[in-house]
Design an enzyme around this catalytic site. Sequence first.
Site, short mmCIF file in Angstrom:
data_model
loop_
_atom_site.label_atom_id
_atom_site.label_comp_id
_atom_site.label_asym_id
_atom_site.label_seq_id
_atom_site.Cartn_x
_atom_site.Cartn_y
_atom_site.Cartn_z
N LYS A 31 -20.91 -24.58 -32.95
CA LYS A 31 -22.03 -25.06 -32.14
C LYS A 31 -21.57 -26.08 -31.11
O LYS A 31 -21.96 -26.02 -29.94
CB LYS A 31 -23.11 -25.66 -33.04
N SER B 63 -31.82 -24.04 -38.31
CA SER B 63 -31.23 -25.16 -37.59
C SER B 63 -31.89 -25.46 -36.25
O SER B 63 -31.56 -26.46 -35.61
CB SER B 63 -29.73 -24.92 -37.39
#
Length: 702
Positions: A639, A596
């Site tokens: 996140k 990611s």
Amino acid sequence: MQHQSRMQQTATPGMEVANGMIFFRKLIEPGCAPEETAEDPTTLRGKVAAAKLPEDAQRAAEAEIARMEKTDPSVAEYAIALGYVECLLSLPWSDMAPASFDLDGAARVFDASHAGLGQVRERVLEHLAAHALGASRPFSLLVVDDEPIARANLELVLRREGHHVEVAANGEEALRRFDGQEFDLVVSDLKMDTMDGQQLLEAIRERSPETQCIIVTGFATVDSAVRAMRSGAVHYLTKPIDLDDLRAAVADVLRGRRARYRMRAPLLCFVGPPGVGKTSVGQAIAKAMNRPFVRLSLADLRDEAELRGHRRTYAGAMPGRIMQALRTAGVRNPVFMLDEMDKMGQDARSDPAMALLELLDPEQNDRFLDRYVDLPFDLSEVMFIATANDTSRMRGPLLDRLEVVPFAGYSEDEKADIASRFLLPRQLREHGLVHPRPVVADEALRRIVRDYTDEAGVRGLERELARLCRKLARLHMEGHAPLPAGLDAEQVTALLGPARYNHDRTGGGQHTGRATGLVWSEKGGEVIFVEVSTMEGSGQLILTGSLGDVLKESARIALSHLRSTPDVFGLRAVPFDRLDIHIHIPAGDVAKDGPSAGVTIAAALVSRLAGRPARADVALSGELSLGGSLLPVSGIREKVLAAARGGARTVILPRANAPDVAHLRATVQRLPRIELVGSVSDALEIVLAPAAQPATKGGLDA
Ligand code: ADP
């Protein structure tokens, strides 16, 4: 650092008992060591006789007592035998916490101790409802016999065993009974008019393949027995029926059914970062079910013998931790938390996962064999709940048995709410600060969350509140009473001292060659920075910062994409083959792997190579394809919450993560601005400023 100190604290050896709950860490007490003073064989024999042990345990205990009688008490064998008998006496062979459960009560218990766990709450209540229904449902039996007396006798005997029993006088009537209902077991006569037991059995197998059959006959021949068994009967009994044989056959069938039912009932595995309430939800389940709660930490457990015990022939042998926990629970149906399953180790000689698999296997766990106890123990009534921070570290077979219930990190609002409703009142109570009870303003609680903690859960927050209460207690004892009625943020800061965390970690501003990223780790989400520098060289890519393989690949993909489309990013003039590019991701204590960070790496590279400063308060996360598309990533909630904690104003995420973002927006009120993009070039337009100067030197002036 915060996590390290937490680990040191939890490594305390021994056992804790808190709020009536029993916790095991590393157990060091010697096995089932006698709690009372040593007994002589005669007293022991009396205890064994009174203890209602299962037959095999009683026999084993008596054999050991006989051995003690022939042995001098000063000899080691005497103590070994004594220890074993006392161990057998101490285990809850048949003691059960009484079944008591009502769903509304369970919901009340949950709500009285938890906030902000909507989906977990629903899943847990569903699980408890299904469990209660499965456990309380009586087995349904159908007796088929054309002789009224035989039928009535069988019905009576089986009803007395607590089963729901219906009767039918012939095969056709029996089949009609299957309309709209199912039976666990059919006990049928073989010889009947029009449709015999054999034909009935075959018809039932078509209609209800799960139903088991026992065939009964007065004309037993080997041939008929073989035919009945071939068509699927599980037992074959002859008339006149020996009632013990019948009970044993029925019990055998129903034991199998119960195991199959349990096989289908999932075992819950609570997965999430530390401090998000996994343990306390386990405790609430135990409270709702009125059962003791035991917890066994599997962290760093390497040796199967720790779980399963050592044979008595070894000096200092003791039962494994499973049996020790059961002994401490005092019943054989506690709620048993297998904590930190993902941290379990393995060494070359033994694999504790094997013992766990057996423990969690309903086909086997009613005869769990501890090596020290050396007799099968029924663990089938235990409600096991596993916990883990990160399931990717768990092995397939174990994971297959578990149903993952994800626990997410909390937003700042949720933390403040949990603090004001649960954590602070508890800490005030525990510190005796009840008359008068100090009030802490919401803004002050937010200040504690923001300046003194940096975590996905609320464990550190609870510690800080305890610290605040200690300070208030001291003030109180020093005579600074009355306690401040309403503590505001400034007073809290004055008491707790300088802030521990800088909640504006991204720091704002713009940096050339540095982009802000987001990663997911077992502790929750974290903010990271990707730094790029370039130097004269020969086209090498240098990667540092303890990066995992997948992350290294992401860096290569990002670089290849930029090199293959230089005009899109203004990199036509960059002399890639005369440059060495160094990518570094600081923060050594954050585990860095996964795809990611691809888009963040691309942003830092373009920033450096094209001389376009990157906004520090824009955090990115997204997997990059070679063609420059942004692919979806996991851990969106963690996140974005980490970005908010770190002071990011904007978060850039792949468009394909739109459903996660919608869910997040529906559940968390104050979030950074979230931009969903489909390609790396769109992402870079948001995060990078226009070129400060033409990139003619190709970044060589870094
Ligand atoms: P975990 O097992 O996930 O590491 P714990 O269950 O030990 O976390 O939680 C740490 C502390 O935070 C406990 O005192 C617990 O009661 C409290 N806590 C966590 N989540 C919540 C919540 N949603 N509501 C109320 N208290 C919570």
